[in-house]
Design a protein around this motif. Structure first.
Motif, PDB file in Angstrom:
ATOM      1  N   PRO A   1      39.453  41.111  43.049  1.00 31.08           N
ATOM      2  CA  PRO A   1      40.072  40.860  41.746  1.00 31.08           C
ATOM      3  C   PRO A   1      40.136  39.384  41.381  1.00 31.08           C
ATOM      4  CG  PRO A   1      41.586  42.035  43.220  1.00 31.08           C
ATOM      5  CD  PRO A   1      40.375  41.683  44.006  1.00 31.08           C
ATOM      6  N   SER A   2      39.901  39.116  40.127  1.00 27.86           N
ATOM      7  CA  SER A   2      40.049  37.789  39.559  1.00 27.86           C
ATOM      8  C   SER A   2      40.954  37.957  38.345  1.00 27.86           C
ATOM      9  CB  SER A   2      38.695  37.227  39.146  1.00 27.86           C
ATOM     10  OG  SER A   2      38.834  35.940  38.620  1.00 27.86           O
ATOM     11  N   GLU A   3      42.164  37.418  38.416  1.00 30.08           N
ATOM     12  CA  GLU A   3      43.180  37.675  37.397  1.00 30.08           C
ATOM     13  C   GLU A   3      43.614  36.391  36.698  1.00 30.08           C
ATOM     14  OE1 GLU A   3      44.283  40.662  36.563  1.00 30.08           O
ATOM     15  OE2 GLU A   3      43.297  41.775  38.175  1.00 30.08           O
TER      16      GLU A   3
ATOM     17  N   ILE B   1      41.457  38.246  53.963  1.00 29.97           N
ATOM     18  CA  ILE B   1      41.152  37.847  52.593  1.00 29.97           C
ATOM     19  C   ILE B   1      41.446  36.360  52.399  1.00 29.97           C
ATOM     20  CG2 ILE B   1      41.536  40.111  51.548  1.00 29.97           C
ATOM     21  CD1 ILE B   1      44.348  39.106  50.730  1.00 29.97           C
ATOM     22  N   ALA B   2      40.867  35.817  51.345  1.00 31.26           N
ATOM     23  CA  ALA B   2      41.178  34.463  50.885  1.00 31.26           C
ATOM     24  C   ALA B   2      41.620  34.598  49.434  1.00 31.26           C
ATOM     25  CB  ALA B   2      39.957  33.563  50.988  1.00 31.26           C
ATOM     26  N   ILE B   3      42.691  33.905  49.091  1.00 32.36           N
ATOM     27  CA  ILE B   3      43.168  33.916  47.713  1.00 32.36           C
ATOM     28  C   ILE B   3      43.128  32.479  47.198  1.00 32.36           C
ATOM     29  CG2 ILE B   3      45.043  34.482  46.135  1.00 32.36           C
ATOM     30  CD1 ILE B   3      46.078  36.438  48.278  1.00 32.36           C
ATOM     31  N   ASN B   4      42.244  32.228  46.255  1.00 32.42           N
ATOM     32  CA  ASN B   4      42.162  30.934  45.591  1.00 32.42           C
ATOM     33  C   ASN B   4      43.025  31.025  44.335  1.00 32.42           C
ATOM     34  OD1 ASN B   4      40.166  29.880  47.403  1.00 32.42           O
ATOM     35  ND2 ASN B   4      38.739  31.274  46.413  1.00 32.42           N
TER      36      ASN B   4
ATOM     37  N   LEU C   1      46.865  28.903  36.421  1.00 30.96           N
ATOM     38  CA  LEU C   1      46.301  29.739  35.370  1.00 30.96           C
ATOM     39  C   LEU C   1      45.685  31.047  35.852  1.00 30.96           C
ATOM     40  CD1 LEU C   1      44.527  26.919  33.335  1.00 30.96           C
ATOM     41  CD2 LEU C   1      46.804  27.922  32.957  1.00 30.96           C
ATOM     42  N   ASP C   2      45.299  31.111  37.143  1.00 32.01           N
ATOM     43  CA  ASP C   2      44.617  32.307  37.619  1.00 32.01           C
ATOM     44  C   ASP C   2      44.625  32.397  39.147  1.00 32.01           C
ATOM     45  OD1 ASP C   2      42.832  30.337  38.397  1.00 32.01           O
ATOM     46  OD2 ASP C   2      41.151  31.106  37.264  1.00 32.01           O
ATOM     47  N   TYR C   3      44.151  33.530  39.650  1.00 34.01           N
ATOM     48  CA  TYR C   3      43.951  33.690  41.092  1.00 34.01           C
ATOM     49  C   TYR C   3      42.806  34.672  41.334  1.00 34.01           C
ATOM     50  CZ  TYR C   3      46.624  38.070  40.739  1.00 34.01           C
ATOM     51  OH  TYR C   3      47.067  39.325  40.398  1.00 34.01           O
ATOM     52  N   GLN C   4      42.156  34.506  42.467  1.00 35.10           N
ATOM     53  CA  GLN C   4      41.061  35.376  42.877  1.00 35.10           C
ATOM     54  C   GLN C   4      41.299  35.807  44.318  1.00 35.10           C
ATOM     55  OE1 GLN C   4      40.003  31.925  42.117  1.00 35.10           O
ATOM     56  NE2 GLN C   4      40.409  32.503  40.003  1.00 35.10           N
ATOM     57  N   ILE C   5      41.209  37.101  44.575  1.00 38.65           N
ATOM     58  CA  ILE C   5      41.317  37.633  45.933  1.00 38.65           C
ATOM     59  C   ILE C   5      39.906  37.961  46.400  1.00 38.65           C
ATOM     60  CG2 ILE C   5      42.274  39.439  47.413  1.00 38.65           C
ATOM     61  CD1 ILE C   5      44.502  39.814  45.294  1.00 38.65           C
ATOM     62  N   GLN C   6      39.487  37.335  47.481  1.00 40.88           N
ATOM     63  CA  GLN C   6      38.134  37.514  47.994  1.00 40.88           C
ATOM     64  C   GLN C   6      38.146  38.134  49.388  1.00 40.88           C
ATOM     65  OE1 GLN C   6      35.116  36.705  46.447  1.00 40.88           O
ATOM     66  NE2 GLN C   6      36.410  36.452  44.654  1.00 40.88           N
ATOM     67  N   TYR C   7      37.302  39.129  49.592  1.00 37.09           N
ATOM     68  CA  TYR C   7      37.097  39.726  50.906  1.00 37.09           C
ATOM     69  C   TYR C   7      36.491  38.669  51.826  1.00 37.09           C
ATOM     70  CZ  TYR C   7      34.771  42.534  54.509  1.00 37.09           C
ATOM     71  OH  TYR C   7      34.330  43.054  55.698  1.00 37.09           O
ATOM     72  N   VAL C   8      37.010  38.553  53.055  1.00 37.76           N
ATOM     73  CA  VAL C   8      36.443  37.637  54.052  1.00 37.76           C
ATOM     74  C   VAL C   8      35.743  38.432  55.142  1.00 37.76           C
ATOM     75  CG1 VAL C   8      36.947  35.855  55.783  1.00 37.76           C
ATOM     76  CG2 VAL C   8      38.111  35.817  53.563  1.00 37.76           C
ATOM     77  N   ASN C   9      36.476  39.321  55.820  1.00 38.98           N
ATOM     78  CA  ASN C   9      35.860  40.197  56.815  1.00 38.98           C
ATOM     79  C   ASN C   9      36.808  41.331  57.162  1.00 38.98           C
ATOM     80  OD1 ASN C   9      37.589  39.450  59.001  1.00 38.98           O
ATOM     81  ND2 ASN C   9      36.345  37.645  59.363  1.00 38.98           N
TER      82      ASN C   9
ATOM     83  N   SER D   1      47.477  42.682  44.278  1.00 38.18           N
ATOM     84  CA  SER D   1      47.302  42.000  42.998  1.00 38.18           C
ATOM     85  C   SER D   1      48.400  42.399  42.016  1.00 38.18           C
ATOM     86  CB  SER D   1      45.919  42.322  42.425  1.00 38.18           C
ATOM     87  OG  SER D   1      45.685  41.575  41.262  1.00 38.18           O
ATOM     88  N   ASN D   2      48.736  43.671  41.974  1.00 37.28           N
ATOM     89  CA  ASN D   2      49.826  44.123  41.089  1.00 37.28           C
ATOM     90  C   ASN D   2      51.151  43.464  41.463  1.00 37.28           C
ATOM     91  OD1 ASN D   2      48.193  45.823  39.591  1.00 37.28           O
ATOM     92  ND2 ASN D   2      48.597  47.588  40.891  1.00 37.28           N
ATOM     93  N   THR D   3      51.417  43.344  42.747  1.00 38.45           N
ATOM     94  CA  THR D   3      52.665  42.728  43.192  1.00 38.45           C
ATOM     95  C   THR D   3      52.686  41.235  42.868  1.00 38.45           C
ATOM     96  OG1 THR D   3      52.890  44.383  44.942  1.00 38.45           O
ATOM     97  CG2 THR D   3      54.210  42.383  45.173  1.00 38.45           C
ATOM     98  N   ILE D   4      51.559  40.567  42.981  1.00 42.51           N
ATOM     99  CA  ILE D   4      51.487  39.145  42.598  1.00 42.51           C
ATOM    100  C   ILE D   4      51.854  38.996  41.120  1.00 42.51           C
ATOM    101  CG2 ILE D   4      49.963  37.154  42.242  1.00 42.51           C
ATOM    102  CD1 ILE D   4      48.397  38.143  44.764  1.00 42.51           C
ATOM    103  N   ARG D   5      51.259  39.824  40.266  1.00 37.45           N
ATOM    104  CA  ARG D   5      51.554  39.761  38.825  1.00 37.45           C
ATOM    105  C   ARG D   5      53.030  40.043  38.555  1.00 37.45           C
ATOM    106  NH1 ARG D   5      46.764  42.634  38.477  1.00 37.45           N
ATOM    107  NH2 ARG D   5      47.860  44.526  37.824  1.00 37.45           N
ATOM    108  N   GLN D   6      53.598  41.024  39.234  1.00 37.28           N
ATOM    109  CA  GLN D   6      55.028  41.329  39.070  1.00 37.28           C
ATOM    110  C   GLN D   6      55.885  40.139  39.489  1.00 37.28           C
ATOM    111  OE1 GLN D   6      55.545  44.845  41.440  1.00 37.28           O
ATOM    112  NE2 GLN D   6      54.709  46.210  39.886  1.00 37.28           N
ATOM    113  N   ASN D   7      55.537  39.517  40.615  1.00 41.42           N
ATOM    114  CA  ASN D   7      56.294  38.359  41.095  1.00 41.42           C
ATOM    115  C   ASN D   7      56.223  37.201  40.103  1.00 41.42           C
ATOM    116  OD1 ASN D   7      56.899  39.807  43.391  1.00 41.42           O
ATOM    117  ND2 ASN D   7      55.597  38.610  44.746  1.00 41.42           N
ATOM    118  N   LEU D   8      55.063  36.980  39.507  1.00 42.31           N
ATOM    119  CA  LEU D   8      54.919  35.909  38.522  1.00 42.31           C
ATOM    120  C   LEU D   8      55.777  36.176  37.287  1.00 42.31           C
ATOM    121  CD1 LEU D   8      51.097  35.258  38.737  1.00 42.31           C
ATOM    122  CD2 LEU D   8      52.924  33.666  39.357  1.00 42.31           C
ATOM    123  N   THR D   9      55.795  37.393  36.837  1.00 45.47           N
ATOM    124  CA  THR D   9      56.603  37.757  35.677  1.00 45.47           C
ATOM    125  C   THR D   9      58.086  37.585  35.988  1.00 45.47           C
ATOM    126  OG1 THR D   9      54.935  39.308  34.930  1.00 45.47           O
ATOM    127  CG2 THR D   9      57.146  39.600  34.050  1.00 45.47           C
TER     128      THR D   9
END
Length: 129
Positions: free
Chosen positions: A25-27, A77-80, A84-92, A115-123
């Protein structure tokens, strides 16, 4: 003999249904959410912790995390992120049948829930300010 082939065919379909393309996801942060770098980092770390992920490394723009489920399934995972945004990337992973960009559907569910929980936390963080 026909029943055997039908059974094998159904078993093949069931096995194939558990593998899905890897979700990365890239949100964008919603316009009504005004987060700074620290708020974003806290929202992500809190989401990881509440969802059972182990935070392995935190930098001002990147977080590395892993989850182990039933001592058989592991994903990293890696989360950049920025304000303004975030991306969750599969690592292994292990035990999740990763192959050719596809993985067990549970991984995608874990990442979507995260990702849903991150958005909820931001709100929630923005509303508290």
């Amino acid at each position: 003999m026909k029943q055997l082939f039908a059974l094998l065919f159904c078993a093949t379909l069931l096995v194939g249904c558990t593998s899905k393309p890897v979700l990365n996801p890239s949100e964008q942060v919603p316009a009504n959410v005004h987060a700074d770098q620290a708020t974003m980092q806290k929202a992500i770390v809190d989401a990881l912790t509440s969802r059972g992920w182990t935070v392995q490394q935190v930098t001002p723009t990147d977080i590395r995390a892993a989850i182990t489920v039933r001592n058989r399934h592991r994903a990293q995972i890696a989360i950049n992120y920025s304000p303004l945004d975030y991306q969750i990337q599969y690592v292994n992973s292990s035990g999740l049948d990763y192959k050719d960009g596809k993985i067990h559907r549970n991984y995608n569910r874990w990442v979507a829930n995260l990702s849903n929980t991150i958005r909820q936390n931001l709100t929630t963080a923005t509303n508290a300010q």
